[in-house]
Design a protein around this motif. Structure first.
Motif, mmCIF file in Angstrom:
data_model
loop_
_atom_site.group_PDB
_atom_site.id
_atom_site.type_symbol
_atom_site.label_atom_id
_atom_site.label_comp_id
_atom_site.label_asym_id
_atom_site.label_seq_id
_atom_site.Cartn_x
_atom_site.Cartn_y
_atom_site.Cartn_z
ATOM 1 N N LYS A 38 0.833 -1.225 0.000
ATOM 2 C CA LYS A 38 0.000 0.000 0.000
ATOM 3 C C LYS A 38 0.863 1.270 0.000
ATOM 4 C CE LYS A 38 -2.025 -1.320 3.793
ATOM 5 N NZ LYS A 38 -1.298 -2.608 3.947
ATOM 6 N N SER A 40 3.925 1.534 -0.858
ATOM 7 C CA SER A 40 4.715 1.577 -2.090
ATOM 8 C C SER A 40 3.882 2.100 -3.259
ATOM 9 C CB SER A 40 5.241 0.188 -2.424
ATOM 10 O OG SER A 40 5.987 -0.309 -1.338
ATOM 11 N N SER A 54 10.984 -0.828 2.316
ATOM 12 C CA SER A 54 10.063 0.054 3.044
ATOM 13 C C SER A 54 9.612 -0.572 4.372
ATOM 14 C CB SER A 54 8.860 0.416 2.178
ATOM 15 O OG SER A 54 7.909 -0.601 2.201
ATOM 16 N N HIS A 56 6.990 -1.101 7.774
ATOM 17 C CA HIS A 56 5.555 -1.190 8.045
ATOM 18 C C HIS A 56 5.037 0.171 8.490
ATOM 19 C CE1 HIS A 56 4.918 -5.444 7.571
ATOM 20 N NE2 HIS A 56 5.947 -5.723 8.344
ATOM 21 N N THR A 57 3.838 0.512 8.012
ATOM 22 C CA THR A 57 3.203 1.768 8.442
ATOM 23 C C THR A 57 2.647 1.575 9.855
ATOM 24 O OG1 THR A 57 2.581 2.138 6.145
ATOM 25 C CG2 THR A 57 1.420 3.464 7.797
HETATM 26 N N1 LIG Z 1 8.272 -7.041 -5.997
HETATM 27 C C1 LIG Z 1 7.493 -6.099 -5.482
HETATM 28 N N2 LIG Z 1 7.651 -5.720 -4.200
HETATM 29 C C2 LIG Z 1 6.824 -4.761 -3.723
HETATM 30 C C3 LIG Z 1 5.818 -4.147 -4.512
HETATM 31 N N3 LIG Z 1 5.146 -3.248 -3.743
HETATM 32 C C4 LIG Z 1 5.727 -3.306 -2.535
HETATM 33 N N4 LIG Z 1 6.734 -4.205 -2.515
HETATM 34 C C5 LIG Z 1 7.595 -4.554 -1.364
HETATM 35 O O1 LIG Z 1 6.777 -5.197 -0.386
HETATM 36 C C6 LIG Z 1 7.192 -4.809 0.920
HETATM 37 C C7 LIG Z 1 6.015 -4.198 1.684
HETATM 38 O O2 LIG Z 1 5.617 -2.995 1.016
HETATM 39 P P1 LIG Z 1 4.814 -1.844 1.748
HETATM 40 O O3 LIG Z 1 4.500 -0.829 0.729
HETATM 41 O O4 LIG Z 1 5.540 -1.386 2.958
HETATM 42 O O5 LIG Z 1 3.521 -2.638 2.212
HETATM 43 P P2 LIG Z 1 2.270 -2.110 3.040
HETATM 44 O O6 LIG Z 1 1.063 -2.763 2.483
HETATM 45 O O7 LIG Z 1 2.264 -0.618 3.081
HETATM 46 O O8 LIG Z 1 2.564 -2.690 4.499
HETATM 47 P P3 LIG Z 1 2.000 -2.163 5.939
HETATM 48 O O9 LIG Z 1 2.511 -0.788 6.120
HETATM 49 O O10 LIG Z 1 2.564 -3.132 6.941
HETATM 50 O O11 LIG Z 1 0.511 -2.237 5.908
HETATM 51 C C8 LIG Z 1 8.367 -3.840 0.741
HETATM 52 O O12 LIG Z 1 9.572 -4.552 0.853
HETATM 53 C C9 LIG Z 1 8.187 -3.324 -0.677
HETATM 54 O O13 LIG Z 1 9.403 -2.929 -1.267
HETATM 55 C C10 LIG Z 1 5.689 -4.547 -5.873
HETATM 56 O O14 LIG Z 1 4.847 -4.088 -6.659
HETATM 57 N N5 LIG Z 1 6.555 -5.536 -6.308
#
Ligand SMILES: Nc1nc2c(ncn2[C@@H]2O[C@H](COP(=O)(O)OP(=O)(O)OP(=O)(O)O)[C@@H](O)[C@H]2O)c(=O)[nH]1
Length: 220
Positions: A38, A40, A54, A56-57
């Protein structure tokens, strides 16, 4: 190249439709399991950056981006929420006033797809949505750049059809696949829902007892 106007903050947006200068201010909220991407997706869309490390939020964060959709100026206020269960009480107060909800899962994580229904329920419970049947949801299947998938595109599209015919996008925040298209679709969904309400009000009739009568059309 993107030239976003950004703003960050931790205060809930006021409920209702408000104008920011000459543009319409729309609040969209990203929900889904922790780690699905999310933050990202939001960062890719607003700052055109991707961070493979990245964090965790905790609670919520938001960023703004101005855009033009079908000739209308819009300031999109994107709210990124913490997907981890332990942060539930920190994120739910921010659901109020949302104009659209982006339900997000990762295509390489079956559990995150199976949890979409729970996220939708949680949103409906804590938000102040007046008309649940018309509220716009958009579903994002993220991480399509990953080779190993646990959720097929057909399966995801079937879920969307069974759950209010919401639009579905296969995205990658990493490769910038469909990210702009998904956020623009969210804006279009909100504008279309508003147009439908206007149309309904215009085409509705008042019966002899003063009750408004409207006929509802299928969403598909
Ligand atoms: N390969 C790949 N990795 C991704 C993608 N989007 C996010 N990631 C990776 O997945 C992991 C989690 O990404 P976040 O964006 O922190 O996920 P989130 O959903 O915001 O997580 P919370 O904050 O815990 O809710 C990180 O290591 C990112 O780099 C994508 O489209 N492709």
């Amino acid at each position: 190249t993107k030239q976003p106007q950004t703003q960050t903050g931790h205060q809930p947006a006021p409920a209702g439709r408000i104008m920011s200068g000459k543009s319409l201010l729309l609040k969209v909220i990203l929900l889904g399991d922790g780690g699905v991407g999310k933050s990202s997706l939001m960062n890719r869309y607003v700052t055109d950056r991707f961070d493979s490390q990245s964090f965790h939020t905790i609670g919520v964060e938001f960023l703004n981006r101005d855009l033009e959709v079908d000739g209308r100026l819009v300031t999109l206020q994107i709210w990124d929420t913490a997907g981890q269960e332990r942060f539930k009480s920190l994120r739910t107060p921010f659901y109020r006033g949302a104009d659209c909800c982006l339900l997000t899962f990762a295509v390489n994580d079956l559990q995150s797809f199976q949890n979409l229904g729970c996220w939708k329920k949680e949103f409906m419970y804590y938000s102040d949505v007046k008309d649940p049947e018309r509220f716009p949801f958009v579903v994002l299947g993220n991480k399509v750049d990953m080779e190993q998938r646990e959720v097929g595109e057909d399966e995801a599209r079937a879920w969307c059809e069974e759950n209010g015919c919401c639009p579905y996008f296969e995205t990658s925040a990493k490769d910038d696949t469909n990210v702009t298209a998904a956020f623009e679709a969210a804006v279009r969904e909100v504008l279309a829902a508003e147009d439908q309400i206007d149309h309904t009000l215009l085409s509705s009739t008042i019966d002899l007892h003063g009750n408004r009568k409207t006929s509802r059309t299928s969403c598909c």
